[in-house]
Motif scaffolding. Structure first.
Motif, PDB file in Angstrom:
ATOM      1  N   TYR A  36       0.906  -1.245  -0.082  1.00  0.00           N
ATOM      2  CA  TYR A  36       0.042   0.118   0.153  1.00  0.00           C
ATOM      3  C   TYR A  36       0.771   1.169  -0.059  1.00  0.00           C
ATOM      4  O   TYR A  36       1.723   1.076   0.684  1.00  0.00           O
ATOM      5  CB  TYR A  36      -0.867   0.096   1.297  1.00  0.00           C
ATOM      6  CG  TYR A  36      -2.062  -0.704   1.076  1.00  0.00           C
ATOM      7  CD1 TYR A  36      -1.968  -2.349   1.485  1.00  0.00           C
ATOM      8  CD2 TYR A  36      -3.499  -0.244   0.863  1.00  0.00           C
ATOM      9  CE1 TYR A  36      -3.210  -3.247   1.478  1.00  0.00           C
ATOM     10  CE2 TYR A  36      -4.518  -1.196   0.665  1.00  0.00           C
ATOM     11  CZ  TYR A  36      -4.262  -2.688   0.888  1.00  0.00           C
ATOM     12  OH  TYR A  36      -5.383  -3.393   0.885  1.00  0.00           O
ATOM     13  N   GLN A  45      -3.461   3.110  -0.028  1.00  0.00           N
ATOM     14  CA  GLN A  45      -4.026   2.861  -1.581  1.00  0.00           C
ATOM     15  C   GLN A  45      -3.321   1.610  -1.898  1.00  0.00           C
ATOM     16  O   GLN A  45      -1.976   1.361  -2.085  1.00  0.00           O
ATOM     17  CB  GLN A  45      -4.097   4.004  -2.494  1.00  0.00           C
ATOM     18  CG  GLN A  45      -4.583   5.235  -1.839  1.00  0.00           C
ATOM     19  CD  GLN A  45      -6.269   4.864  -2.137  1.00  0.00           C
ATOM     20  OE1 GLN A  45      -6.797   4.227  -2.881  1.00  0.00           O
ATOM     21  NE2 GLN A  45      -6.719   5.205  -0.998  1.00  0.00           N
TER      22      GLN A  45
ATOM     23  N   GLY B   3     -15.490   5.423  -3.313  1.00  0.00           N
ATOM     24  CA  GLY B   3     -14.759   4.559  -2.364  1.00  0.00           C
ATOM     25  C   GLY B   3     -15.481   4.518  -0.992  1.00  0.00           C
ATOM     26  O   GLY B   3     -16.586   5.036  -0.664  1.00  0.00           O
ATOM     27  N   ILE B  26     -17.683   0.498   0.775  1.00  0.00           N
ATOM     28  CA  ILE B  26     -17.999   0.325  -0.708  1.00  0.00           C
ATOM     29  C   ILE B  26     -19.369  -0.477  -0.973  1.00  0.00           C
ATOM     30  O   ILE B  26     -19.409  -1.727  -0.281  1.00  0.00           O
ATOM     31  CB  ILE B  26     -16.800  -0.002  -1.462  1.00  0.00           C
ATOM     32  CG1 ILE B  26     -15.722   0.988  -1.556  1.00  0.00           C
ATOM     33  CG2 ILE B  26     -17.133  -0.437  -3.120  1.00  0.00           C
ATOM     34  CD1 ILE B  26     -14.261   0.313  -2.196  1.00  0.00           C
ATOM     35  N   HIS B  29     -19.735  -4.490  -0.538  1.00  0.00           N
ATOM     36  CA  HIS B  29     -18.772  -5.034   0.442  1.00  0.00           C
ATOM     37  C   HIS B  29     -19.267  -5.403   1.604  1.00  0.00           C
ATOM     38  O   HIS B  29     -19.804  -4.883   2.528  1.00  0.00           O
ATOM     39  CB  HIS B  29     -17.579  -4.124   0.514  1.00  0.00           C
ATOM     40  CG  HIS B  29     -16.508  -3.898  -0.642  1.00  0.00           C
ATOM     41  ND1 HIS B  29     -15.466  -3.398  -0.528  1.00  0.00           N
ATOM     42  CD2 HIS B  29     -16.948  -4.282  -2.056  1.00  0.00           C
ATOM     43  CE1 HIS B  29     -14.875  -3.355  -1.723  1.00  0.00           C
ATOM     44  NE2 HIS B  29     -15.715  -3.829  -2.491  1.00  0.00           N
ATOM     45  N   ALA B  93     -11.766   0.045   6.404  1.00  0.00           N
ATOM     46  CA  ALA B  93     -11.689  -0.579   5.347  1.00  0.00           C
ATOM     47  C   ALA B  93     -12.732  -1.556   4.983  1.00  0.00           C
ATOM     48  O   ALA B  93     -13.424  -2.001   5.568  1.00  0.00           O
ATOM     49  CB  ALA B  93     -10.268  -1.224   5.174  1.00  0.00           C
ATOM     50  N   SER B  95     -13.874  -5.068   2.261  1.00  0.00           N
ATOM     51  CA  SER B  95     -13.687  -5.945   1.112  1.00  0.00           C
ATOM     52  C   SER B  95     -14.847  -6.662   0.701  1.00  0.00           C
ATOM     53  O   SER B  95     -15.742  -6.618   1.719  1.00  0.00           O
ATOM     54  CB  SER B  95     -12.567  -6.855   1.504  1.00  0.00           C
ATOM     55  OG  SER B  95     -13.009  -7.840   2.566  1.00  0.00           O
ATOM     56  N   THR B 105      -8.680  -7.910  -1.427  1.00  0.00           N
ATOM     57  CA  THR B 105      -8.186  -6.698  -1.473  1.00  0.00           C
ATOM     58  C   THR B 105      -9.106  -5.737  -0.681  1.00  0.00           C
ATOM     59  O   THR B 105     -10.122  -5.817  -0.441  1.00  0.00           O
ATOM     60  CB  THR B 105      -8.062  -6.035  -3.119  1.00  0.00           C
ATOM     61  OG1 THR B 105      -7.552  -6.790  -3.686  1.00  0.00           O
ATOM     62  CG2 THR B 105      -7.819  -4.663  -2.661  1.00  0.00           C
ATOM     63  N   GLN B 106      -8.340  -4.969   0.490  1.00  0.00           N
ATOM     64  CA  GLN B 106      -8.881  -4.226   1.270  1.00  0.00           C
ATOM     65  C   GLN B 106      -8.820  -2.866   0.846  1.00  0.00           C
ATOM     66  O   GLN B 106      -7.743  -2.309   0.593  1.00  0.00           O
ATOM     67  CB  GLN B 106      -8.303  -4.334   2.769  1.00  0.00           C
ATOM     68  CG  GLN B 106      -8.708  -5.556   3.214  1.00  0.00           C
ATOM     69  CD  GLN B 106      -8.207  -5.734   4.805  1.00  0.00           C
ATOM     70  OE1 GLN B 106      -8.146  -4.822   5.569  1.00  0.00           O
ATOM     71  NE2 GLN B 106      -7.886  -6.970   5.245  1.00  0.00           N
ATOM     72  N   TYR B 107      -9.777  -2.073   0.540  1.00  0.00           N
ATOM     73  CA  TYR B 107     -10.145  -0.613   0.314  1.00  0.00           C
ATOM     74  C   TYR B 107     -10.052   0.267   1.458  1.00  0.00           C
ATOM     75  O   TYR B 107     -11.175   0.146   2.344  1.00  0.00           O
ATOM     76  CB  TYR B 107     -11.002  -0.300  -0.571  1.00  0.00           C
ATOM     77  CG  TYR B 107     -10.977  -1.336  -2.098  1.00  0.00           C
ATOM     78  CD1 TYR B 107     -11.346  -2.513  -1.908  1.00  0.00           C
ATOM     79  CD2 TYR B 107     -10.242  -0.709  -3.133  1.00  0.00           C
ATOM     80  CE1 TYR B 107     -11.050  -3.370  -3.198  1.00  0.00           C
ATOM     81  CE2 TYR B 107      -9.961  -1.520  -4.185  1.00  0.00           C
ATOM     82  CZ  TYR B 107     -10.618  -2.825  -4.272  1.00  0.00           C
ATOM     83  OH  TYR B 107     -10.332  -3.530  -5.443  1.00  0.00           O
TER      84      TYR B 107
END
Lengths: 113, 117
Positions: A36, A45, B3, B26, B29, B93, B95, B105-107
């Motif tokens: 990230y 990110q 996001g 998101i 998710h 976050a 996912s 993937t963690q946003y």
């Protein structure tokens, strides 16, 4: 539990040079390794990730390598640009811990124009 | 696609006061995470939700921290009372998939920077 170590903590490179950041992990069950990028005042990110069935992955100027035997993985940035300046974090996870990410302590990269 | 949204972005309070952080993941998710990031450190997990169920809260200091995700979408993290050592960035976050799998993937959202005076 998993322990992820990251080096170096700070890194300065000239624009156009390459930067390498290294991480080691302790849990042999870890099988997913994301990287990230965190800019000031922003959340992390995702820039690239690698799974344990792959030894190397590239995406334009960014590449990640994984050595499962030695339990280490590295981020390589080529042709660095000033906008690459940020803090970079590595992480490790596996399904036995419910996709919990164990993060390294971060590397502050400065690209000098 | 929007996001992860967090609010407030900054919060300054005096010790012993309560504080709450809000997160909207998101869309779609199922899994939501709250992390705490101390200065110069990587994020550390506080709690993980799958839908509305807290499936891992082992690292949440339960004497003063609480969290909820009532309808399996938005989540709130609360601290009451806050202590000086709680000053940090609180990251949310999300996912897409649920447990039993690694590599989702963690946003991350932008975080809430908490300062306790």
């Amino acid at each position: 539990g998993e322990n992820v170590e990251q080096h170096p903590s700070t890194l300065s490179v000239q624009e156009g040079d390459s930067a390498v950041i290294k991480c080691t992990y302790s849990d042999s069950a870890s099988n997913y390794f994301p990287w990230y990028k965190q800019e000031l005042g922003k959340g992390p990110q995702l820039i690239i990730d690698i799974r344990s069935n792959v030894g190397e992955k590239k995406d334009q100027r960014i590449a990640v390598t994984l050595n499962k035997t030695a339990k280490h993985f590295s981020l390589h940035i080529t042709e660095t640009q000033p906008e690459d300046s940020a803090v970079y974090f590595c992480a490790a996870s596996n399904q036995y811990t419910g996709n919990q990410f164990y993060f390294g302590t971060g590397t502050s990269l400065t690209v000098i124009p | 696609e929007a996001g992860v949204v967090q609010s407030p972005r900054y919060k300054i309070i005096e010790k012993k006061q309560p504080v709450a952080f809000w997160c909207n993941p998101i869309s779609g998710h199922n899994t939501l995470y709250w992390y705490r990031q101390n200065l110069g450190q990587g994020p550390e997990l506080l709690i993980r939700y799958e839908n509305e169920e807290a499936v891992d809260d082992s690292q949440l200091p339960k004497d003063r921290f609480s969290a909820e995700r009532l309808k399996g979408v938005d989540s709130t993290l609360k601290i009451q009372p806050a202590e000086l050592g709680d000053s940090a960035v609180y990251l949310c976050a999300s996912s897409e998939r649920t447990s039993g799998r690694a590599g989702d993937t963690q946003y991350f959202g932008p975080g809430t920077r908490l300062t306790v005076l």
